[in-house]
Scaffold this motif. Sequence first.
Motif, short mmCIF file in Angstrom:
data_model
loop_
_atom_site.label_atom_id
_atom_site.label_comp_id
_atom_site.label_asym_id
_atom_site.label_seq_id
_atom_site.Cartn_x
_atom_site.Cartn_y
_atom_site.Cartn_z
N ARG A 152 0.45 -0.82 0.08
CA ARG A 152 0.10 -0.28 -0.15
C ARG A 152 1.06 1.11 -0.13
N ARG A 185 -13.58 -1.55 11.58
CA ARG A 185 -13.43 -0.85 10.32
C ARG A 185 -12.46 -1.37 9.53
N TRP A 186 -11.53 -1.86 10.52
CA TRP A 186 -10.08 -2.23 9.63
C TRP A 186 -10.67 -3.69 8.76
N THR A 237 -12.45 -2.98 5.43
CA THR A 237 -11.94 -2.72 4.56
C THR A 237 -11.15 -4.00 3.96
N THR A 238 -10.82 -4.96 4.91
CA THR A 238 -9.68 -5.96 4.27
C THR A 238 -11.08 -6.64 3.67
N GLN A 266 -13.19 -6.27 1.83
CA GLN A 266 -13.36 -5.65 0.23
C GLN A 266 -13.17 -6.01 0.01
N TYR A 269 -5.73 -5.42 5.39
CA TYR A 269 -4.94 -4.46 4.19
C TYR A 269 -5.78 -3.42 4.35
N GLY A 270 -6.88 -3.29 5.64
CA GLY A 270 -7.48 -2.13 6.46
C GLY A 270 -6.61 -1.36 7.08
N GLU A 300 -3.68 1.00 4.68
CA GLU A 300 -4.63 1.73 4.71
C GLU A 300 -3.95 2.66 5.70
#
Length: 314
Positions: free
Chosen positions: A18, A59-60, A63-64, A66, A300-301, A304
């Motif tokens: 990222r 939240r994390w 994101t992950t 998706q 992945y979250g 970011e």
Amino acid sequence: MKVRVVGAGVVGLTSALRLRQTGHEVDVVAARMGKSTTSSVAAALWYPYRAYPEADVTRWSATTYQVLRGLTSDPSAGVRMRHGQELFRQHTSDPWWRDAVPELGRVAVDRLPAGYVDGYELSVPVVDMAVHLPWLLGQLQTAGVAVSTRYVDDLAGAFEDVDAVVNCTGLGSRELVHDETLTPVRGQVIVVAQFGLTEWLLDQNDPEQLIYVVPRSDTVLLGGTAEEGDEDLTVRPQTITDILKRCTELVPALDKARILSHRVGLRPGRPTVRLETEFIDRGPVVHCYGHGGAGVTLSYGCAEDVAELVSGLS
């Protein structure tokens, strides 16, 4: 900025990727790679397990979810969406991470196995780490990120020729940054040959002696244990027997499954994930560790947020 990521588990590799996508010049150094990392032992079923605080983890995780769902279109990434169930021996409310998934249903009472009274069912990403970790390394190589094996025993020493360091060393942060809040949580698993199973099952009614059966393309992972404070990396024969008994009671077809290997890993347990910037004499360090049993689920979250923190330094 020139950024060095320390650690090559899934959190370190996704953070490096990222950062590179955000425009930074990145390299990765780690004492262990690939099959020798804790990430390689993970069941890698998307599930926010033993990770806090709840709001950030939700939240994390969202994101992950998706990102991983998007990667299912690339067979080489080793990610598939799998339907499955979490089973309970008493009635329960929706999980605290409910908002991280698009859909979550209840298992009909007549479909519950004997001894269970409630259950969720949902489709989540399942990641074959034997495929995904090499895929991530390939993505980094294509993006021009150098990855090298080197033991880092001092963060100040990691600042050679870079502007910032990202610490993704997991349990290694106990020694690297003297974080005494980290606790190893031992997990032992069994890998068997795929026998036609397509749906996952999870039972964590006993928080130390878990039951999970997670199908991948060519294998099925059986677990497991969550032994806090236990750092023994040797495979225990009695634990093998116990895991097979628990999983076979839930999935009788496992009785004929061919065992391929046994693995042990240490989850980096911590009261909360540490994701923050610290300024030391040599420069800024972004810490990203303490993901408990949810490194893949949060990766992945968290990446970011790591990229945002690093970009905010320039």
